[in-house]
Design a protein around this motif. Structure first.
Motif, PDB file in Angstrom:
ATOM      1  N   ILE A  82       0.856  -1.183   0.000  1.00 33.20           N
ATOM      2  CA  ILE A  82       0.000   0.000   0.000  1.00 33.20           C
ATOM      3  C   ILE A  82       0.888   1.228   0.000  1.00 33.20           C
ATOM      4  O   ILE A  82       2.031   1.186   0.452  1.00 33.20           O
ATOM      5  N   PHE A  83       0.375   2.323  -0.568  1.00 27.61           N
ATOM      6  CA  PHE A  83       1.118   3.576  -0.538  1.00 27.61           C
ATOM      7  C   PHE A  83       0.293   4.639   0.183  1.00 27.61           C
ATOM      8  O   PHE A  83      -0.939   4.601   0.197  1.00 27.61           O
ATOM      9  N   VAL A  84       1.008   5.560   0.795  1.00 26.37           N
ATOM     10  CA  VAL A  84       0.398   6.655   1.549  1.00 26.37           C
ATOM     11  C   VAL A  84       1.081   7.944   1.118  1.00 26.37           C
ATOM     12  O   VAL A  84       2.289   7.961   0.882  1.00 26.37           O
ATOM     13  N   ILE A  85       0.321   9.008   1.005  1.00 22.43           N
ATOM     14  CA  ILE A  85       0.894  10.325   0.728  1.00 22.43           C
ATOM     15  C   ILE A  85       0.615  11.236   1.919  1.00 22.43           C
ATOM     16  O   ILE A  85      -0.516  11.301   2.413  1.00 22.43           O
ATOM     17  N   CYS A  86       1.652  11.917   2.377  1.00 24.25           N
ATOM     18  CA  CYS A  86       1.537  12.901   3.456  1.00 24.25           C
ATOM     19  C   CYS A  86       2.147  14.211   2.982  1.00 24.25           C
ATOM     20  O   CYS A  86       2.920  14.238   2.023  1.00 24.25           O
ATOM     21  N   ASN A  87       1.793  15.300   3.649  1.00 21.04           N
ATOM     22  CA  ASN A  87       2.480  16.569   3.372  1.00 21.04           C
ATOM     23  C   ASN A  87       3.184  17.117   4.607  1.00 21.04           C
ATOM     24  O   ASN A  87       3.659  18.253   4.610  1.00 21.04           O
ATOM     25  N   LYS A  88       3.268  16.279   5.660  1.00 20.64           N
ATOM     26  CA  LYS A  88       3.990  16.657   6.868  1.00 20.64           C
ATOM     27  C   LYS A  88       4.850  15.483   7.316  1.00 20.64           C
ATOM     28  O   LYS A  88       4.363  14.356   7.428  1.00 20.64           O
ATOM     29  N   GLN A  89       6.121  15.766   7.588  1.00 23.79           N
ATOM     30  CA  GLN A  89       7.058  14.713   7.975  1.00 23.79           C
ATOM     31  C   GLN A  89       6.630  14.024   9.274  1.00 23.79           C
ATOM     32  O   GLN A  89       6.743  12.799   9.399  1.00 23.79           O
ATOM     33  N   LYS A  90       6.110  14.801  10.234  1.00 24.11           N
ATOM     34  CA  LYS A  90       5.722  14.193  11.519  1.00 24.11           C
ATOM     35  C   LYS A  90       4.599  13.165  11.323  1.00 24.11           C
ATOM     36  O   LYS A  90       4.588  12.117  11.978  1.00 24.11           O
ATOM     37  N   ASN A  91       3.677  13.465  10.419  1.00 24.51           N
ATOM     38  CA  ASN A  91       2.607  12.507  10.133  1.00 24.51           C
ATOM     39  C   ASN A  91       3.163  11.264   9.446  1.00 24.51           C
ATOM     40  O   ASN A  91       2.718  10.142   9.711  1.00 24.51           O
ATOM     41  N   ALA A  92       4.126  11.477   8.554  1.00 17.90           N
ATOM     42  CA  ALA A  92       4.743  10.348   7.851  1.00 17.90           C
ATOM     43  C   ALA A  92       5.427   9.401   8.831  1.00 17.90           C
ATOM     44  O   ALA A  92       5.340   8.172   8.684  1.00 17.90           O
ATOM     45  N   ILE A  93       6.088   9.945   9.828  1.00 18.50           N
ATOM     46  CA  ILE A  93       6.775   9.114  10.824  1.00 18.50           C
ATOM     47  C   ILE A  93       5.761   8.322  11.652  1.00 18.50           C
ATOM     48  O   ILE A  93       5.923   7.114  11.872  1.00 18.50           O
TER      49      ILE A  93
END
Length: 310
Positions: free
Chosen positions: A266-277
């Protein structure tokens, strides 16, 4: 000796079934893809190494490297005596363009070894043909971004196979492979042979709108249009608890979520590094099924396939 690296890729990215694909690169600098090393020899030889080499067929004529070499030799009209080592770092049946990594890296290496008698379009055409032999249907949404890098729109008209389109540079891409495989041919076979006219019209609207939003730098519009109405409704059943996982990931701050290629990645797109972590940590604990599974926080790979050093 020539050493070629080809990056992993995400096909479809929800809105572009078989016509959109992106190459990805882990933010930590690691190489997520296959590596092919080629050198002259007295006879043709293939050597398989790497974390996922155990997944490769024992019969050399079923090996993807042999298929590439054999097709290339037929095209240029002579046998090339080389030793090729495939470092298989991409899991087969992961939905991350594993076969494309092997096909592209092998053909680029052979072509360079032969002083590049084939141009990029000719090479890409062969790549798509061999990819089609493996998955059951020729398509370029993995081989084109793997070869060229970036976000590629598949044209495949009048000898123009693909063109790059702009992408949103602040997007952070996460890929999570649980450690199990799904056959591309099986994942394609569960799709309907025909779609309702309303679905076709909506898909055309979503895809054309996404391409327009990408060219006009409308991020929110692009995200809102990134919906998969072609494959996800059917392929989600191949991924246990898909809808619950999707709901959780979006709640954790993702701006988009989907199946990478045929899955089960699965892939996910975020625009904030903290959310990605936060999301990558949750996926590591809740989506991976065994020791082989992985999660990577990525940017787009803008280089594509390239020669690397020792």
């Amino acid at each position: 000796m020539i050493k070629i690296y080809a990056p992993a890729s995400i096909g479809n990215i929800n809105v572009g079934f078989d016509v959109l694909g992106v190459a990805i690169a882990p933010k930590n600098g690691s190489l997520l893809g296959d590596i092919v090393t080629i050198k002259p020899d007295n006879h043709f030889h293939v050597n398989n190494i790497g974390k996922f080499s155990f997944q490769l067929p024992k019969n050399i004529k079923n090996n993807i490297v042999w298929k590439c070499w054999n097709n290339y030799c037929k095209i240029i009209g002579k046998k090339i005596l080389v030793s090729i080592t495939l470092e298989k770092n991409m899991p087969i049946g992961s939905g991350l363009g594993s076969s494309a990594c092997s096909v592209v890296s092998t053909l680029v290496a052979i072509n360079k070894f032969c002083n590049k008698p084939l141009n990029s379009q000719q090479l890409l055409h062969i790549m798509g043909k061999i990819e089609g032999e493996i998955s059951g249907d020729p398509h370029y949404d993995n081989v084109a971004p793997c070869y060229y890098g970036g976000l590629q729109l598949i044209i495949n008209e009048n000898n123009l196979i693909s063109q790059p389109i702009p992408f949103f540079k602040k997007w952070i891409w996460i890929v999570a492979w649980p450690g199990i495989k799904i056959s591309t041919s099986i994942a394609r076979s569960i799709l309907p042979s025909q779609y309702d006219k309303k679905i076709c019209i909506k898909h055309s609207r979503l895809l054309s709108g996404f391409v327009h939003a990408s060219h006009t730098n409308q991020e929110s519009l692009a995200i809102n249009l990134m919906k998969d109405i072609i494959a996800e409704p059917y392929r989600m059943k191949l991924i246990p608890n898909f809808l619950q996982i999707k709901k959780k990931i979006l709640k954790l701050g993702a701006i988009n979520f989907g199946i990478s290629g045929s899955g089960p990645t699965i892939f996910v797109i975020c625009n904030k590094q903290k959310n990605a972590i936060i999301i990558s940590e949750w996926l590591s604990k809740n989506y991976l099924k065994n020791k082989y599974g992985f999660v990577h926080i990525c940017n787009l790979d803008t280089i594509g396939t390239r020669e690397i050093g020792e």
